[in-house]
Design a protein around this motif. Structure first.
Motif, short mmCIF file in Angstrom:
data_model
loop_
_atom_site.label_atom_id
_atom_site.label_comp_id
_atom_site.label_asym_id
_atom_site.label_seq_id
_atom_site.Cartn_x
_atom_site.Cartn_y
_atom_site.Cartn_z
N LEU A 1 34.40 -27.25 5.02
CA LEU A 1 34.03 -26.21 5.90
C LEU A 1 33.82 -26.66 7.32
CD1 LEU A 1 31.42 -23.21 5.52
CD2 LEU A 1 32.14 -24.30 7.65
N GLY A 2 34.95 -27.00 8.28
CA GLY A 2 35.10 -27.20 9.39
C GLY A 2 34.35 -27.04 10.60
N ARG A 3 34.34 -25.59 10.82
CA ARG A 3 33.65 -25.15 11.75
C ARG A 3 33.36 -23.54 11.62
NH1 ARG A 3 33.56 -26.73 17.50
NH2 ARG A 3 34.98 -28.30 16.80
N LEU A 4 32.19 -22.89 11.98
CA LEU A 4 31.49 -21.79 11.55
C LEU A 4 31.12 -21.19 12.98
CD1 LEU A 4 31.04 -19.40 9.60
CD2 LEU A 4 28.78 -20.36 9.58
N ALA A 5 31.88 -20.20 13.62
CA ALA A 5 31.55 -19.64 14.60
C ALA A 5 31.16 -18.08 14.61
CB ALA A 5 32.58 -19.85 15.83
N VAL A 6 30.14 -17.52 15.01
CA VAL A 6 29.84 -15.82 15.21
C VAL A 6 29.67 -15.58 16.55
CG1 VAL A 6 28.64 -14.35 14.36
CG2 VAL A 6 29.17 -16.19 12.65
N GLY A 7 30.37 -14.55 16.69
CA GLY A 7 30.14 -13.77 18.21
C GLY A 7 28.56 -13.64 18.47
N ARG A 8 28.18 -13.75 19.78
CA ARG A 8 26.81 -13.48 20.02
C ARG A 8 26.43 -12.01 19.53
NH1 ARG A 8 24.23 -16.86 23.52
NH2 ARG A 8 26.24 -17.56 24.10
N ALA A 9 27.25 -11.13 19.78
CA ALA A 9 26.80 -9.73 19.24
C ALA A 9 26.94 -9.85 17.90
CB ALA A 9 27.93 -8.76 19.98
N ALA A 10 27.36 -10.27 17.08
CA ALA A 10 27.54 -10.40 15.62
C ALA A 10 26.22 -11.08 15.13
CB ALA A 10 28.92 -10.52 14.95
N TYR B 1 31.79 -29.05 1.28
CA TYR B 1 31.29 -30.03 1.91
C TYR B 1 31.28 -29.80 3.62
CZ TYR B 1 30.86 -34.35 5.17
OH TYR B 1 30.39 -35.13 6.19
N LEU B 2 30.18 -29.83 4.53
CA LEU B 2 30.08 -29.47 5.89
C LEU B 2 29.23 -30.53 6.42
CD1 LEU B 2 27.36 -27.76 6.70
CD2 LEU B 2 28.08 -26.33 5.23
N GLU B 3 29.38 -30.24 7.81
CA GLU B 3 28.56 -31.23 8.88
C GLU B 3 28.00 -30.25 9.76
OE1 GLU B 3 31.12 -34.08 10.53
OE2 GLU B 3 31.30 -35.16 8.57
N SER B 4 26.59 -30.04 9.47
CA SER B 4 25.77 -28.99 10.08
C SER B 4 25.29 -29.61 11.44
CB SER B 4 24.76 -28.24 9.33
OG SER B 4 23.89 -27.42 10.03
N GLN B 5 25.05 -28.88 12.32
CA GLN B 5 24.10 -29.11 13.65
C GLN B 5 22.68 -28.97 12.96
OE1 GLN B 5 25.03 -26.66 16.91
NE2 GLN B 5 27.14 -27.52 17.10
N THR B 6 21.86 -30.10 13.39
CA THR B 6 20.36 -29.86 12.61
C THR B 6 19.88 -28.32 12.97
OG1 THR B 6 19.59 -31.10 14.59
CG2 THR B 6 20.38 -32.44 12.71
N HIS B 7 20.04 -27.86 13.94
CA HIS B 7 19.08 -26.64 14.17
C HIS B 7 19.74 -25.38 13.36
CE1 HIS B 7 22.24 -24.37 16.10
NE2 HIS B 7 22.85 -25.39 16.69
N ALA B 8 20.83 -25.78 12.59
CA ALA B 8 21.51 -24.66 11.69
C ALA B 8 21.31 -24.95 10.03
CB ALA B 8 22.86 -24.49 11.94
N GLY C 1 27.29 -35.07 21.13
CA GLY C 1 25.71 -35.61 21.54
C GLY C 1 24.78 -34.36 20.94
N ILE C 2 25.15 -33.74 19.93
CA ILE C 2 24.48 -32.62 19.21
C ILE C 2 24.27 -33.41 17.87
CG2 ILE C 2 24.16 -30.60 18.16
CD1 ILE C 2 26.22 -29.50 20.31
N PRO C 3 22.85 -33.69 17.35
CA PRO C 3 22.56 -34.05 15.84
C PRO C 3 23.18 -33.41 14.89
CG PRO C 3 20.64 -33.60 17.02
CD PRO C 3 21.50 -33.28 18.02
N HIS C 4 23.80 -34.05 13.71
CA HIS C 4 24.42 -33.44 12.60
C HIS C 4 23.88 -33.80 11.41
CE1 HIS C 4 27.30 -31.75 15.46
NE2 HIS C 4 27.68 -31.10 14.38
N ARG C 5 23.65 -33.26 10.23
CA ARG C 5 23.51 -33.72 8.68
C ARG C 5 24.76 -33.39 8.06
NH1 ARG C 5 18.50 -34.07 6.62
NH2 ARG C 5 19.24 -35.51 5.09
N ALA C 6 25.07 -34.17 7.13
CA ALA C 6 25.92 -33.88 6.04
C ALA C 6 25.40 -32.93 5.09
CB ALA C 6 26.48 -35.08 5.53
#
Length: 132
Positions: free
Chosen positions: A59-68, A94-101, A122-127
């Motif tokens: 899972l390379g990138r997940l994006a959800v519009g602000r309104a959704a 497998y994915l690499e998540s920003q730590t806040h998510a 520059g954003i911390p991630h975890r596998a």
């Protein structure tokens, strides 16, 4: 943005069926990088996913519009990736998540492993991974 998009490679999409909110989920038919897009009331949430083809979906990138955000659309996209991976006979995602998510993915059954890292933004991630 009122349509469903598909990217790389450009092949005929198949309708995976409507979700609970009437949205459309459309994965490509290939075992190569593709995008699953969901459109709900004009809001686009895109999930770009690369398939390893052996045992792992990425899972390379997940994006959800602000309104959704907060509507379950992100979880729907993750579950669509998992369904496509199962259809292809893959054993895990497998994915690499920003730590806040991390909490979002943990609620969906993913487990973080290894040290925190910066993939260049520059954003911390975890596998993370989830066995299917």
């Amino acid at each position: 943005m009122g349509g469903v998009r598909e990217r790389l490679p450009r092949r005929p999409a198949r309708r995976a069926g409507p979700g609970a909110g009437g949205e459309r989920v459309v994965p490509s038919e290939c075992a190569a990088p593709y995008e699953i897009s969901v459109v709900r009331d004009g809001d686009l949430a895109g999930c770009h996913t690369g398939i390893d083809g052996r045992t792992t979906a990425v899972l390379g990138r997940l994006a959800v519009g602000r309104a959704a955000r907060g509507t379950g659309l992100g979880a729907l996209l993750v579950r669509a990736v998992e369904a496509e991976a199962r259809r292809l006979g893959l054993a895990e995602v497998y994915l690499e998540s920003q730590t806040h998510a991390l909490g979002f993915y943990e609620k969906l059954g993913y487990r973080a492993y290894g040290p925190e890292f910066d993939e260049g933004s520059g954003i911390p991630h975890r596998a993370m991974r989830r066995t299917l």
